[in-house]
Design a protein around this motif. Structure first.
Motif, short mmCIF file in Angstrom:
data_model
loop_
_atom_site.label_atom_id
_atom_site.label_comp_id
_atom_site.label_asym_id
_atom_site.label_seq_id
_atom_site.Cartn_x
_atom_site.Cartn_y
_atom_site.Cartn_z
N UNK A 186 12.09 2.72 9.65
CA UNK A 186 12.48 1.41 9.13
C UNK A 186 13.55 1.54 8.06
N UNK A 187 14.17 0.38 7.73
CA UNK A 187 15.19 0.33 6.69
C UNK A 187 15.06 -1.00 5.95
N UNK A 188 15.18 -0.94 4.62
CA UNK A 188 15.15 -2.14 3.78
C UNK A 188 16.51 -2.32 3.12
N UNK A 189 17.11 -3.49 3.29
CA UNK A 189 18.39 -3.85 2.68
C UNK A 189 18.11 -4.89 1.60
N UNK A 190 18.38 -4.54 0.35
CA UNK A 190 18.00 -5.39 -0.77
C UNK A 190 18.82 -6.68 -0.83
N UNK B 175 4.01 -2.25 14.48
CA UNK B 175 3.34 -2.70 13.26
C UNK B 175 2.31 -1.67 12.81
N UNK B 176 2.55 -0.40 13.14
CA UNK B 176 1.61 0.66 12.79
C UNK B 176 1.80 1.10 11.35
N UNK B 177 0.72 1.04 10.58
CA UNK B 177 0.73 1.44 9.18
C UNK B 177 -0.51 2.28 8.90
N UNK B 178 -0.33 3.48 8.37
CA UNK B 178 -1.44 4.31 7.92
C UNK B 178 -1.49 4.21 6.41
N UNK C 185 0.81 -1.21 0.00
CA UNK C 185 0.00 0.00 0.00
C UNK C 185 0.85 1.27 0.00
N UNK C 186 0.28 2.36 -0.55
CA UNK C 186 0.81 3.69 -0.32
C UNK C 186 0.57 3.98 1.17
N UNK C 187 1.64 4.19 1.91
CA UNK C 187 1.53 4.19 3.36
C UNK C 187 2.57 5.10 4.00
N UNK C 188 2.40 5.34 5.29
CA UNK C 188 3.40 5.99 6.12
C UNK C 188 3.22 5.46 7.54
N UNK C 189 4.24 5.68 8.36
CA UNK C 189 4.19 5.21 9.74
C UNK C 189 4.19 6.40 10.68
N UNK C 190 3.36 6.38 11.72
CA UNK C 190 3.25 7.53 12.62
C UNK C 190 4.49 7.74 13.46
N UNK C 191 4.70 8.98 13.89
CA UNK C 191 5.84 9.30 14.75
C UNK C 191 5.49 9.04 16.21
N UNK D 172 13.61 4.87 5.97
CA UNK D 172 12.39 5.68 5.95
C UNK D 172 12.06 6.14 7.36
N UNK D 173 12.01 7.45 7.53
CA UNK D 173 11.62 8.00 8.83
C UNK D 173 10.10 7.96 8.95
N UNK D 174 9.61 8.26 10.14
CA UNK D 174 8.17 8.36 10.33
C UNK D 174 7.61 9.47 9.44
N UNK D 175 6.33 9.34 9.09
CA UNK D 175 5.58 10.35 8.34
C UNK D 175 6.09 10.58 6.93
#
Length: 437
Positions: A139-143, A291-294, A110-116, A270-273
């Motif tokens: 969060x961080x994603x390492x390919x 596990x918060x996802x907006x 989803x198009x999403x963001x995580x709250x601060x 990726x930082x919050x918001x």
């Protein structure tokens, strides 16, 4: 006090519908080796390593039988807080501050963001059924493979070009709002943010009938133009997303976001918001324990458009891609600007060894591929293989060695491990960020 030792973990898998199916999924293959469960012809999206209640890891005790009742890691840590180190306990209590994952993405998230930190407890209190905890979620994603994502807003000049070439979006949000953004002076950051927020909010808040009509118009035009010109990367992506999520506003909002393609060994944080969406590939992901996802697009799940549009920073520009800093001959460290975690990637050639020095913080290791061993002090070596996941207590030095015949020859494993790394013993480690401890 009893001596501390690493503990092996049995970890949870999440079979979300966007995951890769069966053996195509790195999360599935590693979960199968970790748990002993066969891989089914189902989507396997995420392997979770940590203490979050939605997918807690279990501690495997030496000599326990397959049907033994296993202790949740969170409970075990509360009984053994020395494992975490004094400073970690002082800051976060008797729990891990990070959640470690393997993701296998076949269909766009989803198009999403995580709250601060300020918004997360508010959302959790108001909608605990949707927002599962009161914590923030950088969060961080390492390919692990080539990995595609949308992340953050494109810069102003690129956005002006996009809007100038997309009459469908202009008609949907209104020419007046778009003209305001097109004519704005980029030197006035406050006005730029306000104009971008206005246009993006109008887009994401548009009525579904209007969105469906706009997506259909865009799709029809691009299919026709594809016959006479080469579509841009974003246009091609929009058609891909439309196939996965027909009539979805996320198809349109993708034009506002940076398209990022990571090579294996590159990381995105990726930082919050900050708005984002993972599109395709396998990665190791680490985040604060949440596990918060907006969500607001490209999803059949609950959409909280008002919250998402109000919480975003509307910061523009291409995201920072981490290449990894060499900390030893065989190990790179990826350090995002978050206290809760960093990630190390270790690739050991057959027969070689490396040392992870003692640090006053806990670590979780996952063996992604190959065979090797772990040595602690004068104790006997502990054999390791693909799917082993273990927590190393604070203050413990370990030596890792790749077997002389370390490689595993599964063709699917080799597909996951790019850059001719199939002959190496590959591990990743999540650990509290060095900037904190």
């Amino acid at each position: 006090m009893k001596p501390l030792k690493p503990v092996f973990l049995k970890c949870a898998v999440q079979k979300y519908e966007w995951g890769k199916r069966g053996e195509e999924s790195a999360a599935a293959r590693i979960f199968s080796r970790n748990s002993g469960c066969p891989v089914e012809d189902k989507p396997y999206a995420e392997l979770w390593m940590g203490t979050h209640d939605s997918g807690p890891s279990l501690v495997l005790f030496s000599g326990s039988s397959p049907d033994s009742k296993l202790l949740p890691l969170k409970e075990w840590l509360s009984q053994n807080p020395e494992v975490l180190g004094d400073r970690v306990v002082q800051r976060w209590g008797t729990d891990l501050p990070f959640l470690f994952k393997v993701l296998s993405v076949a269909k766009a998230l989803s198009i999403q963001a995580h709250p601060d930190k300020e918004l997360a407890p508010v959302l959790h209190k108001e909608r605990p059924d949707i927002y599962k905890d009161p914590n923030h979620k950088p969060e961080m994603a390492l390919a692990l493979t080539e990995f595609e994502a949308l992340c953050g807003f494109i810069d102003l000049e690129e956005l002006k070009g996009v809007l100038g070439s997309l009459p469908e979006i202009v008609n949907l949000v209104g020419k007046e709002s778009v003209e305001e953004l097109l004519n704005i002076d980029r030197s006035d950051a406050k006005d730029v943010k306000a104009a971008l927020q206005s246009v993006f909010t109008q887009l994401m808040s548009a009525k579904q009938d209007a969105v469906s009509e706009t997506v259909l118009e865009l799709k029809s035009r691009l299919i026709k133009e594809k016959q006479v010109r080469h579509l841009t990367t974003k246009e091609q992506l929009a058609l891909r997303l439309e196939e996965q999520y027909p009539n979805d506003v996320g198809v349109l909002s993708s034009f506002f976001l940076n398209y990022v393609k990571l090579n294996p060994g590159e990381a995105l944080y990726l930082d919050a918001n900050e708005p984002h969406a993972y599109i395709y590939g396998d990665c190791v992901e680490c985040m604060a324990t949440s596990d918060n996802v907006v969500r607001a697009g490209l999803t059949p799940k609950y959409r909280d458009v008002e919250t998402l549009c109000s919480m975003l920073t509307y910061k523009q520009g291409y995201p920072n891609i981490l290449k990894g800093a060499e900390v030893s001959e065989y190990t790179k460290s990826y350090q995002p600007p978050f206290d809760e975690f960093e990630v190390d990637q270790c690739c050991l050639p057959a027969g070689r060894s490396t040392t992870f020095s003692a640090v006053q913080k806990p670590s979780i290791f996952i063996v992604l591929d190959g065979h090797g061993s772990m040595k602690i002090g004068l104790e006997d070596e502990i054999l390791l293989t693909t799917g082993n996941i273990f927590l190393v207590p604070a203050g413990m030095e370990i030596i890792l060695t790749a077997n002389a015949d370390s490689a595993e020859t599964s063709s699917k494993d080799n597909d996951t491990n790019e850059n001719n790394k199939s002959s190496t013993f590959q591990l990743c480690r999540a650990v509290v960020n060095s900037r904190f401890v």
